[in-house]
Design a protein around this motif. Structure first.
Motif, PDB file in Angstrom:
ATOM      1  N   ARG A   1       0.966  -1.093   0.214  1.00 18.51           N
ATOM      2  CA  ARG A   1      -0.330   0.197   0.209  1.00 18.51           C
ATOM      3  C   ARG A   1       0.824   1.502  -0.030  1.00 18.51           C
ATOM      4  O   ARG A   1       0.521   2.281  -0.845  1.00 18.51           O
TER       5      ARG A   1
ATOM      6  N   VAL B   1       2.243   2.027  -3.777  1.00 15.28           N
ATOM      7  CA  VAL B   1       1.317   1.718  -4.463  1.00 15.28           C
ATOM      8  C   VAL B   1       1.242   3.562  -4.811  1.00 15.28           C
ATOM      9  O   VAL B   1       1.019   4.375  -5.129  1.00 15.28           O
ATOM     10  N   ALA B   2       0.740   3.925  -2.954  1.00 19.43           N
ATOM     11  CA  ALA B   2       0.548   5.400  -2.339  1.00 19.43           C
ATOM     12  C   ALA B   2       1.815   6.766  -3.490  1.00 19.43           C
ATOM     13  O   ALA B   2       1.544   7.441  -4.627  1.00 19.43           O
TER      14      ALA B   2
ATOM     15  N   ALA C   1       4.038   5.655  -5.231  1.00 19.62           N
ATOM     16  CA  ALA C   1       3.567   5.209  -7.331  1.00 19.62           C
ATOM     17  C   ALA C   1       2.764   6.070  -7.859  1.00 19.62           C
ATOM     18  O   ALA C   1       2.695   6.567  -8.454  1.00 19.62           O
ATOM     19  N   ARG C   2       1.419   6.003  -7.206  1.00 18.33           N
ATOM     20  CA  ARG C   2       0.285   7.319  -7.952  1.00 18.33           C
ATOM     21  C   ARG C   2       0.759   8.628  -7.604  1.00 18.33           C
ATOM     22  O   ARG C   2       0.316   9.240  -8.462  1.00 18.33           O
ATOM     23  N   ALA C   3       1.338   9.288  -6.376  1.00 16.39           N
ATOM     24  CA  ALA C   3       1.881  10.565  -6.559  1.00 16.39           C
ATOM     25  C   ALA C   3       2.523  11.269  -7.602  1.00 16.39           C
ATOM     26  O   ALA C   3       3.000  12.143  -7.583  1.00 16.39           O
ATOM     27  N   THR C   4       3.394   9.531  -7.755  1.00 15.46           N
ATOM     28  CA  THR C   4       4.048  10.490  -9.205  1.00 15.46           C
ATOM     29  C   THR C   4       3.271  10.489 -10.548  1.00 15.46           C
ATOM     30  O   THR C   4       3.956  10.845 -11.191  1.00 15.46           O
ATOM     31  N   GLY C   5       1.667  10.153 -10.731  1.00 14.34           N
ATOM     32  CA  GLY C   5       1.812  10.261 -11.160  1.00 14.34           C
ATOM     33  C   GLY C   5       0.944   8.726 -12.517  1.00 14.34           C
ATOM     34  O   GLY C   5       0.671   8.909 -13.469  1.00 14.34           O
ATOM     35  N   ALA C   6       2.086   7.697 -11.289  1.00 18.37           N
ATOM     36  CA  ALA C   6       2.209   6.501 -12.333  1.00 18.37           C
ATOM     37  C   ALA C   6       0.540   5.887 -12.401  1.00 18.37           C
ATOM     38  O   ALA C   6      -0.154   5.629 -11.569  1.00 18.37           O
ATOM     39  N   ASP C   7       0.146   5.422 -13.198  1.00 16.30           N
ATOM     40  CA  ASP C   7      -1.871   4.595 -13.327  1.00 16.30           C
ATOM     41  C   ASP C   7      -1.385   3.460 -13.325  1.00 16.30           C
ATOM     42  O   ASP C   7      -0.138   3.038 -12.617  1.00 16.30           O
ATOM     43  N   GLU C   8      -2.532   2.607 -12.818  1.00 19.06           N
ATOM     44  CA  GLU C   8      -2.735   1.250 -12.704  1.00 19.06           C
ATOM     45  C   GLU C   8      -0.896   0.134 -13.431  1.00 19.06           C
ATOM     46  O   GLU C   8      -0.682  -0.781 -12.963  1.00 19.06           O
TER      47      GLU C   8
ATOM     48  N   VAL D   1       2.152   1.004 -12.700  1.00 19.73           N
ATOM     49  CA  VAL D   1       2.588   0.112 -11.052  1.00 19.73           C
ATOM     50  C   VAL D   1       2.754  -1.232 -10.707  1.00 19.73           C
ATOM     51  O   VAL D   1       3.652  -1.676 -10.505  1.00 19.73           O
TER      52      VAL D   1
END
Length: 124
Positions: free
Chosen positions: A98, A101-102, A104-111, A114
């Motif tokens: 988790r 993922v948080a 990675a998403r903060a960098t703008g990465a999509d699923e 990731v």
């Protein structure tokens, strides 16, 4: 099984039974399939995935040998209780995932990005 679906990539180098085994083990270990959750029958899951029943049976057999599921005649196949050390390890792994993922998403990465990064890290 009312939880997340299992998917099989027939083009993958990983055998279908191993894909099923590893996905179910991850769902069980991560708590997304809780203790007592009923899994589909071998025939049902094989039909859903378009695979031979023996493929699903092998995955279930390995999961049962690992103590992750239990099959009882008349009661079906259900998720077994994880031993305390395995449960603690699974919870720690879920927390780490988790956090990743948080970040990675903060960098703008999509699923997809990731998942690609995780597969790369796993050497696949």
């Amino acid at each position: 099984m009312t939880g997340p679906a299992v998917r099989v990539d027939t083009a993958s180098a990983v055998p279908p039974y191993e894909q099923i085994r590893s996905q179910l083990a991850a769902l069980i270990g991560g708590g997304r399939l809780p203790e007592g959750e009923r899994l589909p029958t071998v025939r049902q899951l094989a039909g859903d995935l378009g695979l031979a029943p023996g493929t699903v049976a092998r995955a279930y057999k390995e999961l049962e040998a690992a103590g992750l599921i239990r099959t009882r005649r008349g009661a079906g196949t259900r998720v077994a209780a994880l031993p305390a050390p395995a449960r603690a390890e699974a919870e720690r792994l879920t927390r780490l995932a988790r956090a990743y993922v948080a970040e990675a998403r903060a960098t703008g990465a999509d699923e997809a990005a990731v998942l690609t990064a995780v597969r790369t890290a796993l050497g696949r």
